[in-house]
Scaffold this active site. Structure first.
Site, PDB file in Angstrom:
ATOM      1  N   PRO A  54       0.826  -1.220   0.000  1.00  0.00           N
ATOM      2  CA  PRO A  54       0.000   0.000   0.000  1.00  0.00           C
ATOM      3  C   PRO A  54       0.857   1.266   0.000  1.00  0.00           C
ATOM      4  CG  PRO A  54      -0.563  -1.446   1.864  1.00  0.00           C
ATOM      5  CD  PRO A  54       0.670  -2.006   1.232  1.00  0.00           C
ATOM      6  N   GLU A  79       2.275  -8.230   8.990  1.00  0.00           N
ATOM      7  CA  GLU A  79       2.261  -6.771   9.111  1.00  0.00           C
ATOM      8  C   GLU A  79       3.126  -6.109   8.060  1.00  0.00           C
ATOM      9  OE1 GLU A  79       0.103  -5.098  11.121  1.00  0.00           O
ATOM     10  OE2 GLU A  79      -0.568  -7.177  11.256  1.00  0.00           O
ATOM     11  N   ARG A  84      -1.303  -8.739 -21.308  1.00  0.00           N
ATOM     12  CA  ARG A  84      -2.148  -8.378 -22.446  1.00  0.00           C
ATOM     13  C   ARG A  84      -1.486  -7.370 -23.375  1.00  0.00           C
ATOM     14  NH1 ARG A  84      -4.948  -3.957 -22.005  1.00  0.00           N
ATOM     15  NH2 ARG A  84      -6.807  -4.587 -23.149  1.00  0.00           N
TER      16      ARG A  84
HETATM   17  C1  4H7 Z   1       3.432  -5.018   2.025  1.00  0.00           C
HETATM   18  C2  4H7 Z   1       3.387  -4.392   3.248  1.00  0.00           C
HETATM   19  C3  4H7 Z   1      -0.668  -4.231  -1.607  1.00  0.00           C
HETATM   20  C4  4H7 Z   1       2.330  -5.772   1.591  1.00  0.00           C
HETATM   21  C5  4H7 Z   1       2.246  -4.521   4.057  1.00  0.00           C
HETATM   22  C6  4H7 Z   1      -0.434  -5.114  -0.567  1.00  0.00           C
HETATM   23  C7  4H7 Z   1      -2.596  -3.433  -0.471  1.00  0.00           C
HETATM   24  C8  4H7 Z   1      -1.759  -3.385  -1.565  1.00  0.00           C
HETATM   25  C9  4H7 Z   1       1.189  -5.925   2.365  1.00  0.00           C
HETATM   26  C10 4H7 Z   1       1.145  -5.274   3.619  1.00  0.00           C
HETATM   27  C11 4H7 Z   1      -1.310  -5.116   0.518  1.00  0.00           C
HETATM   28  C12 4H7 Z   1      -2.009  -2.434  -2.691  1.00  0.00           C
HETATM   29  C13 4H7 Z   1      -0.062  -6.581   5.236  1.00  0.00           C
HETATM   30  C14 4H7 Z   1      -0.476  -4.184   5.042  1.00  0.00           C
HETATM   31  C15 4H7 Z   1      -1.456  -6.742   5.839  1.00  0.00           C
HETATM   32  C16 4H7 Z   1      -1.843  -4.376   5.645  1.00  0.00           C
HETATM   33  C17 4H7 Z   1      -3.216  -5.696   7.114  1.00  0.00           C
HETATM   34  C18 4H7 Z   1       0.033  -6.739   1.867  1.00  0.00           C
HETATM   35  N1  4H7 Z   1      -2.379  -4.273   0.533  1.00  0.00           N
HETATM   36  N2  4H7 Z   1      -0.012  -5.403   4.434  1.00  0.00           N
HETATM   37  N3  4H7 Z   1      -1.871  -5.523   6.533  1.00  0.00           N
HETATM   38  N4  4H7 Z   1      -2.871  -1.442  -2.478  1.00  0.00           N
HETATM   39  N5  4H7 Z   1      -1.151  -5.933   1.613  1.00  0.00           N
HETATM   40  O1  4H7 Z   1      -1.440  -2.574  -3.760  1.00  0.00           O
END
Ligand code: 4H7
Length: 250
Positions: free
Chosen positions: A92, A119, A157
């Site tokens: 994220p 996490e 694609r």
């Molecule tokens: C890396 C770091 C991508 C990956 C933290 C991955 C949204 C996206 C993740 C996390 C993702 C996106 C672990 C943070 C689980 C949140 C509850 C995997 N989420 N997470 N936590 N928007 N989550 O591309």
């Protein structure tokens, strides 16, 4: 040799099975245009419980992915590689994924995806292993697998031969910077809902004009931000000024 190879590192390889064995992506594999290698990096853990995560230094809740299994997995996968591919971390906190980024990635012959759960990742993975951190949108997921599939799909694609001529990538939304116009098929009337007369007229120029205006109107209503960078003709601008005027006089 395939046009592009995707290496995926994940703790949940089965999440990719349905995706890789369905529809266009399956056909791309069968045609030898793309190659995918999904690896469970848990197999690179060294202790008898195959541990891949640990509690964070500094305390607090949750678990953090240890660096060792991922570094070893990447070393193993790249041992015969002549060139290091981009190593993408789905998170994220990454840079927003766009069609432009998909086009750039499609220019590589090899991409590697790191998908995490828990996490997050030990920061040394980010700083010394990953070359790019990418987010597919401003929302939180339980893991990076779905984002990796999103990116593999959108990049695949764009590889020549993956799509039929008909739905070729040059034809779709975003290649002209606008949202798509509405589509209709038979019957011309369904439960009292009609297809716009103009599409039944057979008048080619009028139908094209209608489609362009529908694209412009939809983009103006739903994604006005896209109009700033879309290539627009003077006629497009005139139509958009008309929409603005009509709104002001409501
Ligand atoms: C890396 C770091 C991508 C990956 C933290 C991955 C949204 C996206 C993740 C996390 C993702 C996106 C672990 C943070 C689980 C949140 C509850 C995997 N989420 N997470 N936590 N928007 N989550 O591309």
């Amino acid at each position: 040799m395939a046009q592009i190879r995707f290496d995926v590192l994940t703790l949940f390889p089965e999440m990719f099975h349905g995706f890789l064995s369905t529809s266009i992506i399956r056909k791309a594999h069968e045609k030898g245009l793309i190659e995918t290698n999904v690896t469970n990096f848990r197999q690179f853990a060294t202790d008898k419980h195959q541990t891949v995560d640990d509690t964070p230094y500094g305390g607090g809740g949750g678990m953090v992915l240890k660096p060792q299994p991922l570094f070893d997995a990447v070393d193993h996968l790249l041992q015969d590689a002549v060139k290091r591919p981009p190593i993408l971390l789905m998170s994220p906190q990454g840079a927003p994924f766009t069609q432009k980024k998909a086009e750039e990635l499609a220019g590589h012959s090899h991409l590697m995806f790191l998908c995490g759960h828990y996490e997050g990742f030990d920061e040394r993975i980010r700083q010394n292993l990953v070359t790019e951190e990418i987010s597919v949108g401003d929302f939180v997921l339980t893991g990076g697998e779905l984002p990796a599939m999103v990116i593999i799909d959108s990049v695949s694609r764009l590889i020549p031969g993956v799509l039929g001529n008909h739905d070729s990538a040059a034809m779709d939304s975003f290649s002209n910077g606008l949202l798509e116009y509405p589509h209709y098929t038979r019957p011309s009337e369904f439960r009292g809902m009609e297809v716009p007369d103009i599409l039944l007229s057979g008048h080619h120029a009028n139908m094209e004009k209608w489609r362009r205006e529908q694209s412009l109107k939809r983009t103006w209503t739903r994604r006005p931000d896209l109009l700033k960078s879309a290539p627009l003709t003077e006629e497009d601008r005139k139509f958009l000024r008309m929409l603005e005027q009509r709104k002001r006089s409501e």
